[in-house]
Write an enzyme that holds these catalytic residues in place. Structure first.
Site, PDB file in Angstrom:
ATOM      1  N   GLU A 174      36.157  30.405  46.422  1.00  0.00           N
ATOM      2  CA  GLU A 174      35.748  31.736  46.254  1.00  0.00           C
ATOM      3  C   GLU A 174      34.898  32.035  47.498  1.00  0.00           C
ATOM      4  O   GLU A 174      33.797  31.262  47.848  1.00  0.00           O
ATOM      5  CB  GLU A 174      34.528  32.025  45.117  1.00  0.00           C
ATOM      6  CG  GLU A 174      34.114  33.431  44.938  1.00  0.00           C
ATOM      7  CD  GLU A 174      32.551  33.572  44.399  1.00  0.00           C
ATOM      8  OE1 GLU A 174      32.040  34.232  45.002  1.00  0.00           O
ATOM      9  OE2 GLU A 174      32.535  32.955  43.431  1.00  0.00           O
ATOM     10  N   CYS A 224      27.028  37.037  45.817  1.00  0.00           N
ATOM     11  CA  CYS A 224      28.491  36.798  46.141  1.00  0.00           C
ATOM     12  C   CYS A 224      29.383  38.114  45.689  1.00  0.00           C
ATOM     13  O   CYS A 224      30.217  38.626  46.407  1.00  0.00           O
ATOM     14  CB  CYS A 224      29.064  35.531  45.320  1.00  0.00           C
ATOM     15  SG  CYS A 224      28.700  34.216  45.570  1.00  0.00           S
TER      16      CYS A 224
END
Length: 460
Positions: free
Chosen positions: A230, A264
């Site tokens: 990620e 994020c």
């Protein structure tokens, strides 16, 4: 050879913690112990593994009064927000609840001649490389399901949050998870790459920058080690013509500015139907002008410092470049802005995709807002990005949201919310945001491998 890792506090630039890294030889020896302990851990009943993991999670919760100010000192999040235990516990609890389903055999047939099924078996040793921005929640995404599935786990945290892995390991060990089965390590980048290249791990999960993900791929090249990545994001929000602009602004601006924009899946660019544009911007500016930048240990502070002066310098550079190219900055410089880690949260209009602030990851408290004429223009702009983690759509029409969502290159589509990780859904991305998927049943599938059984029954 060892090196010293220093966690520099963004509050005042002091050294908050130091740790010595393991040499490659010492790391190999530790990992060998972990590998040797994994089979016995996997042989324990599933419910026993679940109970021990959840006891470890609870033990982390018991440390929360210490963790909250420690996080503020390490990476700058204000204490008023109470740390990460809510999400940490929610994610682990959900993965515990679905473990039996997620790890169940897939039955193909069982008749008089054959029993055929597919079993999920652990990879072996899972290496978790966790980031500093949400160091507990991002780590537990993999740590909990990996252990529950029967893997052993080696955890490495970012230097900025140097003490998090130690706390997690201490809590889990106190709860009864064997020390060799869940191991925290301190490693430098070169040693990390060497260990991956040497096939010391059976699966690697990395959350961090695109450059970091590329380094992981290079290290794993030719080893056939599974990777979950990620990486960066430039998540868009889109306010449709039937949305309430004030409600949309409250949700999207919080998603852009919370944790000093260091999320994020934070919102980094917003597209608003031109009929709502002025009302949306006015509300957004009102919200940000109400923020209080300051010491994260002060309970009145709503935005603390960015975690590192280097990160803050990048945000300032993007803002300054945009303004020089014609963008309008709506927030006056706040008195607490020191030119270092403490910086003014900013809203920009008159922005274009020629500006880095609308193209490159900012990972800080700045958002550009553009008017659009319709869904087609919004989709084109949302897809005009190398990243794809989440997209946030604001509308009263769920059918329309789904149709627009289908056209967006992203991992998650939100409607009327943003910046949330639902553990029942697969957390995944596309393009330069990475590959793989965490949490949900799919998370278990990624942390195990399929093993097929084709058993012919004796006829006599």
């Amino acid at each position: 050879m060892t090196t010293t890792l220093n966690c520099i506090s963004p509050i005042d630039g002091s050294v908050f913690a130091t740790r010595e890294t393991l040499s490659a030889e010492a790391a190999r020896a530790a990992i060998a112990e972990t590998r040797a302990a994994q089979a016995a851990w996997a042989a324990r009943p599933l419910q026993e593994r679940i109970d021990l993991v959840m006891a470890g999670v609870a033990a982390v919760g018991e440390m929360n009064d210490e963790i909250v100010p420690e996080l503020a000192r390490m990476m700058g999040r204000p204490v008023r927000y109470g740390g990460e235990f809510g999400g940490f516990n929610e994610r682990a609890s959900y993965m515990a609840e679905i473990a039996e389903e997620g790890l169940a055999d897939i039955e193909v047939s069982d008749d008089g001649a054959f029993h055929r099924y597919i079993r999920r078996v652990p990879h072996g040793v899972v290496f978790v490389v966790a980031p500093w921005n949400y160091p507990y929640m991002t780590a537990i995404n993999t740590v909990a399901p990996a252990l529950i599935a029967g893997n052993a786990v080696v955890l490495k945290h970012a230097t900025q949050t140097l003490l998090v892995g130690e706390r997690m390991a201490r809590a889990f060990h106190a709860a009864g998870v064997p020390e060799a089965v869940f191991r925290n390590v301190f490693l430098d980048h070169d040693t990390t790459s060497t260990l991956i290249a040497d096939r010391q791990f059976d699966f690697v999960n990395f959350t961090g920058s695109v450059g970091g993900g590329q380094a992981m791929e290079r290290a794993a090249a030719g080893t056939f080690t599974g990777l979950g990545l990620e990486l960066g994001g430039k998540d868009p929000g889109y306010v449709m013509d039937d949305a309430d602009p004030a409600t949309a602004a409250e949700g999207l601006i919080d998603a852009a500015m919370f944790n000093s924009g260091q999320c994020c899946c934070g919102i980094e660019r917003i597209y608003v139907h031109d009929s709502l544009f002025d009302a949306f911007v006015a509300k957004a500016v009102e919200i940000v002008n109400g923020y209080r930048v300051g010491d994260p240990l002060d309970p009145e502070t709503t935005i603390g410092p960015m975690a590192n002066t280097r990160f803050a310098a990048e945000v300032r550079a993007q803002i300054n470049e945009a303004v020089a190219a014609g963008a309008v900055a709506h927030i006056a410089t706040m008195p607490q802005d020191d030119g270092g880690c403490y910086l003014t949260p900013q809203i920009l209009t008159n922005v274009t995709h020629d500006m880095r602030v609308m193209r490159d990851e900012s990972f800080g408290p700045v958002v550009g807002i553009m008017p659009v004429k319709d869904d087609a223009e919004a989709v084109r702009l949302m897809n005009d990005s190398p990243f794809g983690l989440t997209a946030s759509l604001w509308t009263r029409d769920a059918v329309r949201a789904a149709q627009v969502g289908d056209a967006i290159e992203t991992g998650t589509v939100f409607m009327n919310r943003a910046d949330y990780l639902d553990p029942a859904l697969c957390w995944t991305g596309c393009k330069s945001t990475g590959r793989g998927g965490a949490l949900s049943v799919i998370g278990y599938h990624n942390l195990t491998r399929p093993k097929s059984y084709h058993l012919k029954k004796a006829t006599t």
